[in-house]
Design a protein around this motif. Structure first.
Motif, short mmCIF file in Angstrom:
data_model
loop_
_atom_site.label_atom_id
_atom_site.label_comp_id
_atom_site.label_asym_id
_atom_site.label_seq_id
_atom_site.Cartn_x
_atom_site.Cartn_y
_atom_site.Cartn_z
N GLY A 109 0.82 -1.20 0.00
CA GLY A 109 0.00 0.00 0.00
C GLY A 109 0.86 1.25 0.00
N VAL A 110 0.20 2.39 0.15
CA VAL A 110 0.89 3.68 0.15
C VAL A 110 0.33 4.54 1.28
CG1 VAL A 110 1.36 3.63 -2.34
CG2 VAL A 110 -0.77 4.65 -1.52
N SER A 111 1.01 5.63 1.53
CA SER A 111 0.57 6.58 2.55
C SER A 111 0.87 7.99 2.06
CB SER A 111 1.30 6.31 3.87
OG SER A 111 0.90 7.22 4.88
N ASN A 112 0.00 8.91 2.38
CA ASN A 112 0.16 10.31 1.97
C ASN A 112 0.21 10.46 0.45
OD1 ASN A 112 0.47 11.62 4.65
ND2 ASN A 112 2.30 10.33 4.78
N TYR A 113 -0.49 9.61 -0.26
CA TYR A 113 -0.55 9.68 -1.72
C TYR A 113 -1.78 10.45 -2.16
CZ TYR A 113 3.23 6.75 -3.57
OH TYR A 113 4.46 6.26 -3.97
N GLY A 114 -1.55 11.44 -3.03
CA GLY A 114 -2.64 12.15 -3.66
C GLY A 114 -3.07 11.46 -4.94
N VAL A 115 -4.07 12.03 -5.61
CA VAL A 115 -4.60 11.43 -6.83
C VAL A 115 -3.51 11.28 -7.89
CG1 VAL A 115 -6.19 11.78 -8.75
CG2 VAL A 115 -6.96 12.18 -6.41
N LYS A 116 -2.67 12.29 -8.07
CA LYS A 116 -1.65 12.21 -9.12
C LYS A 116 -0.64 11.10 -8.86
CE LYS A 116 1.11 15.96 -7.07
NZ LYS A 116 1.60 17.35 -7.28
N HIS A 117 -0.34 10.83 -7.60
CA HIS A 117 0.58 9.76 -7.27
C HIS A 117 -0.04 8.39 -7.54
CE1 HIS A 117 1.55 13.05 -4.20
NE2 HIS A 117 2.45 13.15 -5.17
N LEU A 118 -1.33 8.25 -7.24
CA LEU A 118 -2.04 7.02 -7.53
C LEU A 118 -2.21 6.82 -9.03
CD1 LEU A 118 -4.70 7.38 -4.71
CD2 LEU A 118 -2.82 5.72 -4.75
N GLU A 119 -2.45 7.91 -9.73
CA GLU A 119 -2.60 7.82 -11.18
C GLU A 119 -1.32 7.35 -11.86
OE1 GLU A 119 -4.98 8.71 -14.03
OE2 GLU A 119 -5.95 7.58 -12.41
N GLY A 236 -6.96 22.34 7.40
CA GLY A 236 -7.33 21.69 8.64
C GLY A 236 -6.34 20.65 9.12
N SER A 237 -5.24 20.48 8.38
CA SER A 237 -4.24 19.49 8.76
C SER A 237 -3.62 19.83 10.10
CB SER A 237 -3.13 19.41 7.71
OG SER A 237 -3.63 18.93 6.47
N ILE A 238 -3.36 18.80 10.88
CA ILE A 238 -2.63 18.98 12.14
C ILE A 238 -1.33 18.18 12.12
CG2 ILE A 238 -4.72 19.41 13.48
CD1 ILE A 238 -4.52 16.50 14.44
N SER A 239 -1.06 17.52 11.00
CA SER A 239 0.12 16.68 10.89
C SER A 239 0.91 17.08 9.65
CB SER A 239 -0.30 15.20 10.85
OG SER A 239 0.82 14.35 10.84
N TRP A 240 1.81 16.22 9.26
CA TRP A 240 2.71 16.44 8.13
C TRP A 240 1.95 16.58 6.81
CZ3 TRP A 240 5.74 11.77 5.89
CH2 TRP A 240 6.66 12.18 4.93
N ASN A 241 1.17 15.56 6.45
CA ASN A 241 0.24 15.57 5.31
C ASN A 241 0.86 16.10 4.01
OD1 ASN A 241 -2.13 15.20 3.92
ND2 ASN A 241 -3.12 17.03 4.70
N PRO A 242 1.91 15.44 3.49
CA PRO A 242 2.54 15.90 2.24
C PRO A 242 1.86 15.35 1.00
CG PRO A 242 3.74 14.02 3.07
CD PRO A 242 2.59 14.25 4.04
N ILE A 243 0.52 15.40 0.97
CA ILE A 243 -0.23 14.70 -0.05
C ILE A 243 -0.14 15.37 -1.42
CG2 ILE A 243 -2.44 15.88 0.24
CD1 ILE A 243 -3.64 12.94 0.29
N ASP A 244 0.30 16.63 -1.47
CA ASP A 244 0.33 17.35 -2.74
C ASP A 244 1.75 17.59 -3.26
OD1 ASP A 244 1.05 19.08 -0.76
OD2 ASP A 244 -0.47 20.61 -1.21
N VAL A 245 2.74 16.82 -2.79
CA VAL A 245 4.10 17.00 -3.28
C VAL A 245 4.19 16.54 -4.73
CG1 VAL A 245 5.12 16.72 -0.99
CG2 VAL A 245 4.86 14.71 -2.50
N ASP A 246 5.19 17.07 -5.44
CA ASP A 246 5.41 16.65 -6.83
C ASP A 246 6.13 15.31 -6.88
OD1 ASP A 246 4.20 18.91 -7.89
OD2 ASP A 246 6.09 20.05 -7.85
#
Length: 246
Positions: A109-119, A236-246
């Motif tokens: 699996g993955v963690s902190n993945y945005g749509v572009k990373h899954l795509e 609203g993030s309270i953590s690292w949440n790097p979901i939009d990195v390139d």
């Protein structure tokens, strides 16, 4: 110990979530062996951090995790984040799939993945991950990636589901009072009813126990809608949440 323990009352398996970057895989392995549980009774997850991404380095990282935990396999191995760039992300994913085929990992699996990373995984022709573990709670609902995961049969695990105890929002407190539950139980129940798998973390037995006592009530639609309305997106993030990195 910086790991998440999730013990749903309806399930005979205990879930332990750790990661290489937490520097406690060895302690998790020791705790498992001291528990007296059979291996099949405990679901163990760990993760590879972006600094170790790459095909060969991932193969070595998996072996290192197994060695530290003194296990033959882990149930789920996640890419901890997408911060290494497309080429290394995909090489890491391929290495984890190969480790799965060799019996060292049950699922990838993955963690902190945005749509572009899954795509990019889909476009590379690889099977999709079984799990995406992301920050999820009423203030940070990440609706775009949640929708994508559901459309592609990817389970959504919610980290920071109790918002690191920052539960003083008036709406959460009002709903907790209405149901005679504590605020953490309210946001965990919200997570369950939204179809997520919340992963609360605590070092206190009484909190671990309380966090599992969320199956004797159900939030009504009005209160679910009130919690849904608290969403502030990435703000609203309270953590690292790097979901939009390139």
């Amino acid at each position: 110990m910086n790991c998440r323990v999730w013990v749903p009352c309806f399930c005979p398996r205990r879930y332990i979530d750790t990661a290489q970057v937490y520097s406690n895989e060895a302690e998790v392995g020791q705790a498992f062996r001291a528990s007296g549980f059979d291996r099949e009774e405990v679901f163990l997850t760990t993760k590879i951090y972006s600094a170790s991404h790459g095909y060969d380095s991932t193969l070595s990282a998996v072996d290192a995790s197994l060695g530290r935990m003194d296990l033959d396999y882990v149930d789920l191995y996640l890419i901890h984040d997408a911060c290494s760039g497309t080429e290394r992300r995909l090489a890491t994913y391929k290495a984890l799939l190969d480790c799965r085929d060799r019996g060292k990992i049950k699922s990838v699996g993955v963690s902190n993945y945005g749509v572009k990373h899954l795509e990019e995984i889909k476009k590379a022709g690889y099977e999709m991950p079984v799990v995406n573990q992301i920050e999820l709670h009423p203030l940070c609902q990440q609706k775009e990636v949640v929708t994508y995961c559901r459309d592609n049969a990817i389970a959504v695990q919610a980290y920071c589901p109790i918002m690191r105890g920052k539960l003083s929002h008036p709406v959460i407190l009002e709903i907790a009072n209405e149901y005679q539950k504590d605020p953490a139980q309210i946001v965990l129940r919200w997570s369950i009813q939204r179809g997520f798998t919340p992963l609360p973390r605590s070092s206190k037995f009484e909190r671990i126990w309380s966090n599992a006592q969320i199956f004797d009530f159900e939030l009504n639609k009005t209160d679910m809608d009130r919690l849904d309305a608290l969403d502030r997106g990435k703000a609203g993030s309270i953590s690292w949440n790097p979901i939009d990195v390139d």
